[in-house]
Write a protein that holds these residues in place. Structure first.
Motif, PDB file in Angstrom:
ATOM      1  N   LEU A 349     -28.077  57.601  -7.937  1.00  0.00           N
ATOM      2  CA  LEU A 349     -29.357  56.775  -7.464  1.00  0.00           C
ATOM      3  C   LEU A 349     -29.682  57.123  -6.033  1.00  0.00           C
ATOM      4  N   VAL A 350     -30.646  57.627  -5.638  1.00  0.00           N
ATOM      5  CA  VAL A 350     -31.181  58.080  -4.412  1.00  0.00           C
ATOM      6  C   VAL A 350     -32.259  56.929  -4.072  1.00  0.00           C
ATOM      7  N   TRP A 351     -31.780  56.428  -2.845  1.00  0.00           N
ATOM      8  CA  TRP A 351     -32.808  55.338  -2.387  1.00  0.00           C
ATOM      9  C   TRP A 351     -33.485  55.403  -1.115  1.00  0.00           C
ATOM     10  N   LEU A 352     -34.442  54.760  -0.768  1.00  0.00           N
ATOM     11  CA  LEU A 352     -35.208  55.083   0.521  1.00  0.00           C
ATOM     12  C   LEU A 352     -36.027  53.548   0.764  1.00  0.00           C
ATOM     13  N   LYS A 353     -35.652  53.039   2.074  1.00  0.00           N
ATOM     14  CA  LYS A 353     -36.192  51.583   2.375  1.00  0.00           C
ATOM     15  C   LYS A 353     -37.352  51.956   3.627  1.00  0.00           C
ATOM     16  N   ILE A 354     -38.172  51.324   3.439  1.00  0.00           N
ATOM     17  CA  ILE A 354     -39.153  51.236   4.561  1.00  0.00           C
ATOM     18  C   ILE A 354     -39.058  50.014   5.313  1.00  0.00           C
ATOM     19  N   GLU A 355     -38.306  49.919   6.397  1.00  0.00           N
ATOM     20  CA  GLU A 355     -38.094  48.552   7.049  1.00  0.00           C
ATOM     21  C   GLU A 355     -39.345  47.943   7.621  1.00  0.00           C
ATOM     22  N   ASP A 356     -39.283  46.712   8.188  1.00  0.00           N
ATOM     23  CA  ASP A 356     -40.605  45.952   8.596  1.00  0.00           C
ATOM     24  C   ASP A 356     -41.128  46.928   9.637  1.00  0.00           C
ATOM     25  N   ASP A 357     -40.426  47.611  10.463  1.00  0.00           N
ATOM     26  CA  ASP A 357     -41.109  48.152  11.547  1.00  0.00           C
ATOM     27  C   ASP A 357     -41.735  49.441  11.018  1.00  0.00           C
ATOM     28  N   GLY A 358     -41.517  49.873   9.958  1.00  0.00           N
ATOM     29  CA  GLY A 358     -41.831  51.085   9.184  1.00  0.00           C
ATOM     30  C   GLY A 358     -40.933  52.248   9.478  1.00  0.00           C
ATOM     31  N   ALA A 359     -39.888  51.841  10.016  1.00  0.00           N
ATOM     32  CA  ALA A 359     -38.749  52.952  10.078  1.00  0.00           C
ATOM     33  C   ALA A 359     -38.197  53.212   8.629  1.00  0.00           C
ATOM     34  N   SER A 363     -30.531  56.910   1.493  1.00  0.00           N
ATOM     35  CA  SER A 363     -29.441  57.732   1.170  1.00  0.00           C
ATOM     36  C   SER A 363     -28.977  59.410   1.174  1.00  0.00           C
ATOM     37  N   VAL A 364     -30.466  59.905   1.625  1.00  0.00           N
ATOM     38  CA  VAL A 364     -30.549  61.173   1.573  1.00  0.00           C
ATOM     39  C   VAL A 364     -30.929  61.610   2.803  1.00  0.00           C
ATOM     40  N   GLY A 365     -30.586  60.537   3.810  1.00  0.00           N
ATOM     41  CA  GLY A 365     -31.508  61.018   5.202  1.00  0.00           C
ATOM     42  C   GLY A 365     -30.666  62.198   6.165  1.00  0.00           C
ATOM     43  N   LYS A 366     -29.846  62.487   5.659  1.00  0.00           N
ATOM     44  CA  LYS A 366     -29.121  63.810   6.173  1.00  0.00           C
ATOM     45  C   LYS A 366     -29.699  65.130   5.619  1.00  0.00           C
ATOM     46  N   PHE A 367     -30.441  64.985   4.500  1.00  0.00           N
ATOM     47  CA  PHE A 367     -31.010  65.999   3.968  1.00  0.00           C
ATOM     48  C   PHE A 367     -32.562  66.115   4.416  1.00  0.00           C
ATOM     49  N   PHE A 368     -33.091  65.023   4.758  1.00  0.00           N
ATOM     50  CA  PHE A 368     -34.636  65.107   4.806  1.00  0.00           C
ATOM     51  C   PHE A 368     -34.840  64.256   6.140  1.00  0.00           C
ATOM     52  N   SER A 369     -35.892  64.886   6.596  1.00  0.00           N
ATOM     53  CA  SER A 369     -36.263  64.144   8.107  1.00  0.00           C
ATOM     54  C   SER A 369     -37.210  62.983   7.516  1.00  0.00           C
ATOM     55  N   GLU A 370     -37.207  62.055   8.535  1.00  0.00           N
ATOM     56  CA  GLU A 370     -37.884  60.817   8.379  1.00  0.00           C
ATOM     57  C   GLU A 370     -39.466  61.143   8.136  1.00  0.00           C
ATOM     58  N   ASP A 371     -40.062  62.377   8.629  1.00  0.00           N
ATOM     59  CA  ASP A 371     -41.441  62.624   8.296  1.00  0.00           C
ATOM     60  C   ASP A 371     -41.450  63.036   6.899  1.00  0.00           C
ATOM     61  N   GLU A 372     -40.477  63.887   6.602  1.00  0.00           N
ATOM     62  CA  GLU A 372     -40.577  64.252   4.907  1.00  0.00           C
ATOM     63  C   GLU A 372     -40.320  63.126   4.245  1.00  0.00           C
ATOM     64  N   ALA A 384     -44.330  49.076   4.492  1.00  0.00           N
ATOM     65  CA  ALA A 384     -43.109  48.418   5.082  1.00  0.00           C
ATOM     66  C   ALA A 384     -42.615  47.178   4.304  1.00  0.00           C
ATOM     67  N   GLY A 385     -41.567  47.196   3.886  1.00  0.00           N
ATOM     68  CA  GLY A 385     -40.698  46.127   3.092  1.00  0.00           C
ATOM     69  C   GLY A 385     -40.509  46.675   1.635  1.00  0.00           C
ATOM     70  N   ASP A 386     -40.994  47.895   1.363  1.00  0.00           N
ATOM     71  CA  ASP A 386     -40.783  48.450  -0.001  1.00  0.00           C
ATOM     72  C   ASP A 386     -39.328  49.082  -0.058  1.00  0.00           C
ATOM     73  N   LEU A 387     -38.745  49.305  -1.119  1.00  0.00           N
ATOM     74  CA  LEU A 387     -37.641  50.085  -1.678  1.00  0.00           C
ATOM     75  C   LEU A 387     -38.064  51.030  -2.689  1.00  0.00           C
ATOM     76  N   ILE A 388     -37.565  52.213  -2.266  1.00  0.00           N
ATOM     77  CA  ILE A 388     -37.886  53.357  -3.435  1.00  0.00           C
ATOM     78  C   ILE A 388     -36.661  53.886  -4.000  1.00  0.00           C
ATOM     79  N   LEU A 389     -36.766  53.824  -5.430  1.00  0.00           N
ATOM     80  CA  LEU A 389     -35.457  54.277  -5.909  1.00  0.00           C
ATOM     81  C   LEU A 389     -35.981  55.597  -6.860  1.00  0.00           C
ATOM     82  N   ILE A 390     -34.715  56.538  -6.643  1.00  0.00           N
ATOM     83  CA  ILE A 390     -35.228  57.745  -7.058  1.00  0.00           C
ATOM     84  C   ILE A 390     -34.124  58.492  -8.029  1.00  0.00           C
ATOM     85  N   LEU A 391     -34.525  58.946  -9.188  1.00  0.00           N
ATOM     86  CA  LEU A 391     -33.481  59.712 -10.050  1.00  0.00           C
ATOM     87  C   LEU A 391     -33.944  61.181 -10.123  1.00  0.00           C
ATOM     88  N   ALA A 392     -32.851  61.944 -10.448  1.00  0.00           N
ATOM     89  CA  ALA A 392     -33.243  63.427 -10.665  1.00  0.00           C
ATOM     90  C   ALA A 392     -32.354  63.779 -11.765  1.00  0.00           C
TER      91      ALA A 392
END
Lengths: 586, 586
Positions: A349-359, A363-372, A384-392
Motif C-alpha cells: 500500500l502506498v500512502w500520501l498525507k496532506i498535513e494541516d499546513d499543506g505539507a 511512503s514514496v517520498g524518496k521517489f517523488f518530489s513534493e511538487d509531483e 489539507a487533512g486528507d489521506l490518499i491510499l494508492i494500489l498498483a
C-alpha cells in the motif's frame, strides 16, 4: 377460548375491562407480596400482577411458573403506577384473577432474549426456540410483509403469478443441479430448478405477457459464505418491452417496497451507471455508492521516476480518505496488512498525507518530489487533512483490491450505515467474458441475452466490445437482482451460438427445446430476477441471508436442527434402483 | 416501444386516436380489397383493417402473414360498421398505417382456438402453445387471482407467510418420499416434503401464532387419476385456538374467495355434518349436497319375506329419484350395469316405481306385497312418479356403492351443475381406523390429531368410538381441505402412541424430534391445509387439476413437453457416489 386479546394490544383505554391473555412466561419477578409476570406472544409483552394478600394460592401458582411455560391468565386491565415507556403496553397491567398452565417447559438451552447467551450452533440446533426471540421473529415478519407488498405491486401492474415445476429436466450447463431419482421411471432423474428461466421464457411464448413468481430455486454448489442450497427468487418476465420499460417498472417496484415496508420515499430516479464506469470508479460491478471516494487513476503521473512498483504496473489507482491524514503509522500498517490479505491480494500500500499546513508526506517520498505528489493530490481533489491510499498492479486485480480498501475505509469512516440506502442500476454489461484458460468467449449472463442493438455490428469483428442489454440493481454494494432482454430472433441466436463455440448439433442438444418453442412466434421479451432472501436481508439491515430464513442450512448444506440430509433405508434405494458407492478412503 | 395499448382495451371512446398494438395473428381474412386481421394478446382481440386501395404494399404484407406471426401494427382507432357484440373491443377496429413482423411462426401443430383440433397428447407436448388458448389461459389467471385473494385475506387476519424448506429429512411414515442425494454429504439424502406439517407445528412452538404458506408438496405415489407428483397446498396453522375458531376463520376465507373471485356471496353459515351422518345419508365423507336424495335405510322393513338378498344383507339402503318412474327397462338395465361395475361393486339393483295412479311396480314384486312396498315408499317420501333404487349388502361397501349411484342419478337429473356451489364442513371424524389385516388401530388423520375432549374417557376402553377433533371442508362432493386440532399435552401424546402400537423407542425414533420441541412450551394449536390445485379447479368449474397447472405431468409422472425425468451423465452420478442398477429383466 384461550384468549380475548393478544399480549400486544391492550392500552390505557382498555382499563377496567376483563380480559384473558395467553402466551409464554418471559420473566417472573417477586417483589414483596406481589408477583409480576411478563407474558409474551408474537404481538408483544404484557405485565400480569398477582397480589399475595388478595389470593395467596393464585400468587403461589404464579411463583411456581418457569420460564417459557405456556399459560392463560384472566384479569382486569389496570393502569400501571410506574409505566414502562419502552413497550406499547407499558401503560397497563393485568390484575390476575385466574391462571392456568397450558403447558410446562423444560429450561431452554439459551435465554429467549434479544441478547441471548446461546451460541450460533446451539441456536441453530434449537432453531424453533431461536425463532421465539423478537429480533429473529421480526426478520420473518418483515419477509412476509415484503412478499405481500411485492405481490400487491405486481398484481396491480397486471403480472400473473404462475407456478412453474420443481421437478424438471437436468441441464448440463451452468451450476450443478440437485437431482431426484424417479421410481416410476427407473434410471431416470428429475432435477430441481436453478431458476425458472426456461419456463418463464416459455410463458412469454405462450403470451402471458407479464409473469412473476416468488420461486424456490436450488443450486448444488460448494457453499461459499452466505449461500444456501435452496433460495428464493422474485422471478419476473415481460413481453413487448425494451430495457427502459423493465428498468422503470422494477425501479417502481423497489420504490413501492421501500415506501410501504420501510417508509422511505425515493422521489428521484435511481442513478444508472455503466458497467465500465462501475469498474473504473469503484472496481466492482456492484458499487456501494452510499459514499463517494471514487477511484482516481494516476498511472500517467507516476512514470519515469524509477519507482518500479508503479513503472511495472498496468494500473495505479488512488482513493482519497477525507480527514484521515492523522492516521498513525500503526493504523496505516493495519491497512497495509488488510490489502495484503490473500482475499484482497495487493502486494503493498502506498500512502500520501496532506498535513494541516499543506505539507505532503508519503511512503514514496524518496521517489517523488513534493511538487509531483501535489499533482497527484490535486487530481484526487485532496485538501489539507486528507489521506490518499494508492494500489498498483494488473488493472482488474488492482481495481478489485482497491474496491476492498475503499469499502474498508468507508466502514471505518462510518459511511456504510445499513439504514441508509443507495440504490442504482448498473447497465451495459459486456456480452462476453474472455476466458484465458480455454481461449474463448463465454456468455457473461446466459446465451439468450440480447446484445445492445448499437453493438450488433461488432459481434463478429470485435466481440469483446459488444455490450449486452443486461442490467443489475445494486443497493449498498449488494446485487439485489439482474436480468436482460432476451434474443427473440432466431438468426441472431444462431450467430450467438456460433460465437460461443456451439456447433449446430450441440446447440440443438442443449437448447433445442427452447429454440423449437421459439419457432412458433416468440415475442420480444426480457426480465429479471431478484434474490428475495437478499432483498429481505438488506431491508432488515442485516449482512447475512441466513437470518431472514426460517430454517436455514449451514455451510455444509445441513439442517442441524432436523438432521438432514441423512442415510435412507435400503428398501428406498432398492425401489429407486440405486446403490450408494462411497469412495474407499473416506 | 412495441405498443401503446393492449389488444383488449380499446373502446368506442378511443376512436380517432393513433395507437400501436402488438400481438399474435389469430386470423387473416381477405374480403374484396380489404384484409382483416384478428390480433390477439393476453388481454383480448382487436380487429385490424388494411385497405388495398389506400396502401397496396401494406395490404400485401398483411396478406402474407401466417397464423401466430408476432406483429406490431400502428393505425387509427375507428368505429366498426358491423360491430361484434361477442368481444369487448367489438365496437372498434384499427385502420392500419404501418405493420412490422416481430417474429414469424411455423404452422402450429393444432389450432389456437377454444375448440382446438389438437388431441390431449399433442397439446401436452406443445404445452406452451396450448397455454395460448383462452380457455387454458383463463384457468391460470383464475389461479393467480385466487392465490392473491387468499394472501390478502390471510394477511388481513394477521397470518404470516413463512417459507419452510424443500430439502428436508426423509421420514419413513406415510406416503413415499422423493429423495435428493447430497453431494456434499455422500451417501446421505434429503427428502422433498409431503407437506410442511412438522415445520408448521414447530412454528407454533416458536410462537408465530398464525402461519400460512402456499407451498409446493411432493408425493412419490403411483399416480391415480388426477394426482400430480408435485402439488400445491394452502397450508395454515394457528395457536391458542379450538376447532370452532378454525372453522369460522377458514369458512370466512372461502367466503372471501367466492365473493372476490366468483362474485358469489355466501351469507349463511356453511352446513356442518358429522362424519357418521355423512356416511349414513350419503355414503361418503365428502357428500355432494347440491341435491338431496339422502339414503333411506329400510332393512327393518324387508325381513322375513324369504328374499335372501335382503335377508343376508347387513344393510338395505334406498334413494328416491324424483320423477323417474318413467324410466324404461333399458334405462334401469343401464343403471344395473353401472352399479355392477367393479369400481362400484354392487351385486345388483332393486327398483320400485310409483306410477302416476299410485300403483307400485317393483323388481321384487313377487317377494313383497304392494302394501309392504308402500311402506318403503312412504319412508322414502316417494310420491307418484318417483323411482326408488335399492342396494343391499355389507354396510360400508353398500353405502359406497349407493353413493356412486346417487351421484350418477344426480348427474342424470342435472343436479350437479358445476357453477352451483354447495360447501359444508364434515366434522367428528373417527380418531382411529381399524385395520382387519394387521388387527390394529391406525390414526385416521395423523398421530398428533387431538381426540374430542368428551371422548378421551373412551380412549383406552373403546378406541373405535373416539371422535377426533378433525374437520374437512367439502364442496360439491370434493374434499377441498382438512385438518385437526393437534395434541399439545405430552401425556396424552404418549397414550396415543401406546394405542397406536408404538413402543417408547419407536415413537422417539420417528417423532422424537417434534416431541423434543414440544418439551419447551408448546401452545394449544391446530390448522388445516387446502389443496390449492383442487380449490382452483372447483372454482374454474373443472373436473381435473391438470387444467389449472401451467406445466403438469402425465400419469407416469412425466413432463412430456420437457422430457423429464431423463437419464443423467455418469459424471453426475459419480459425484453423488451413486450407481444405477436396473433390474435385469426390464
Amino acid at each position: 377460548m384461550y384468549r380475548t386479546n393478544t399480549c400486544g394490544e391492550l392500552r390505557i383505554s382498555n382499563v377496567g375491562t376483563s380480559v384473558t391473555l395467553a402466551g409464554w412466561v418471559q420473566r417472573v419477578r417477586k417483589m414483596g407480596g406481589m408477583t409480576f409476570i411478563d407474558l409474551r406472544d408474537r404481538y408483544g409483552i404484557t405485565q400480569i400482577v398477582f397480589n399475595n394478600e388478595v389470593d395467596a394460592a393464585l400468587c403461589d401458582m404464579a411463583n411456581s411458573l418457569g420460564r417459557e411455560f405456556v399459560i392463560t391468565v384472566t384479569g382486569e386491565v389496570a393502569e400501571r403506577s410506574n409505566k414502562n415507556k419502552n413497550i406499547p403496553t407499558g401503560d397497563i397491567e393485568i390484575i390476575a384473577t385466574a391462571l392456568s398452565v397450558l403447558n410446562k417447559s423444560d429450561i431452554p438451552p439459551f435465554t429467549i432474549e434479544d441478547n441471548t447467551d446461546g451460541g450460533d450452533e446451539l441456536r441453530m440446533q434449537y432453531r424453533y426456540l431461536d425463532l421465539r426471540r423478537a429480533t429473529v421473529r421480526k426478520n420473518l415478519e418483515l419477509r412476509h410483509k415484503i412478499g405481500f407488498e411485492l405481490r400487491r405491486f405486481l398484481n396491480e401492474n397486471n403480472f400473473l403469478e404462475i407456478e412453474t415445476p420443481i421437478l424438471i429436466k437436468s441441464t448440463p450447463e451452468g451450476a450443478r443441479d440437485f437431482v431426484v431419482p424417479s421410481r416410476m421411471n427407473p434410471g431416470e432423474f428429475y432435477a430441481l430448478p436453478q431458476s425458472p428461466q426456461l419456463f418463464k421464457q416459455l410463458l412469454m411464448v405462450s403470451g402471458f405477457d407479464r409473469y412473476f413468481q416468488i420461486a424456490k430455486c436450488f443450486r448444488d454448489e460448494d457453499l461459499r459464505a452466505d449461500r444456501q442450497p435452496e433460495f428464493t427468487q422474485i422471478d419476473c418476465e415481460m413481453s413487448f418491452v425494451e430495457q427502459e420499460d423493465i428498468l422503470q417498472l422494477f425501479e417502481a417496484m423497489m420504490k413501492h417496497i421501500f415506501k410501504y415496508v420501510k417508509n422511505i420515499d425515493f422521489t428521484e430516479q435511481f442513478p444508472r451507471m455503466t458497467w465500465a464506469d462501475a469498474m473504473k470508479f469503484y472496481g466492482s460491478d456492484k458499487p456501494d455508492i452510499r459514499f463517494d471516494m471514487k477511484f482516481v487513476e494516476i498511472k500517467d503521473l507516476t512514470a519515469g521516476k524509477n519507482f518500479s512498483v508503479f513503472d511495472d504496473a498496468d494500473y495505479v489507482g488512488a482513493i482519497c480518505a477525507k480527514g484521515c491524514a492523522n492516521y498513525t503509522r500503526k493504523q496505516i500498517d493495519v491497512l497495509t496488512e488488510f490489502v495484503k490479505r490473500p482475499q484482497v491480494g495487493a502486494k503493498g500500500l502506498v500512502w500520501l498525507k496532506i498535513e494541516d499546513d499543506g505539507a505532503i508526506k508519503s511512503s514514496v517520498g524518496k521517489f517523488f518530489s513534493e511538487d509531483e505528489l501535489k499533482v497527484w493530490a490535486d487530481r484526487c481533489n485532496a485538501v489539507a487533512g486528507d489521506l490518499i491510499l494508492i494500489l498498483a498492479g494488473e488493472t482488474m486485480k488492482t481495481r478489485k483490491a482497491l474496491c476492498e480498501l475503499r469499502l474498508e475505509m468507508g466502514e471505518r469512516l462510518g459511511f456504510r450505515n445499513p439504514s441508509v440506502y443507495a440504490p442504482l442500476w448498473v447497465i451495459d454489461f459486456p456480452l462476453f467474458e474472455w476466458d484465458d484458460e480455454t481461449q474463448r468467449f463465454y456468455a457473461m449472463h446466459h446465451p439468450f441475452t440480447s446484445p445492445n442493438p448499437d453493438d450488433i455490428k461488432y459481434l463478429e469483428t470485435d466481440p469483446g466490445r459488444v455490450r449486452a442489454t443486461a442490467y443489475d440493481m445494486v443497493v449498498n454494494g449488494v446485487e439485489l437482482g439482474g436480468g436482460s432482454i432476451r434474443i427473440h430472433n432466431s438468426e441472431l441466436q444462431d450467430l450467438m451460438f456460433k460465437l460461443l463455440g456451439f456447433t449446430k448439433e450441440k446447440a440443438q442438444e442443449q437448447f433445442g427445446f427452447l429454440m423449437n418453442a421459439f419457432k412458433y412466434g416468440a415475442p420480444p421479451h426480457g426480465g429479471l430476477a431478484f434474490g428475495f432472501d437478499r432483498v429481505v436481508s438488506i431491508l432488515a439491515e442485516l449482512d447475512s441471508i441466513r437470518d431472514v430464513i426460517a430454517f436455514p442450512k449451514n455451510n455444509s448444506g445441513r439442517d442441524v436442527m432436523n438432521e438432514a440430509p441423512a442415510p435412507i433405508d435400503d428398501s428406498q434405494l432398492e425401489e429407486l434402483c440405486l446403490k450408494v458407492e462411497l469412495p474407499l478412503s473416506k
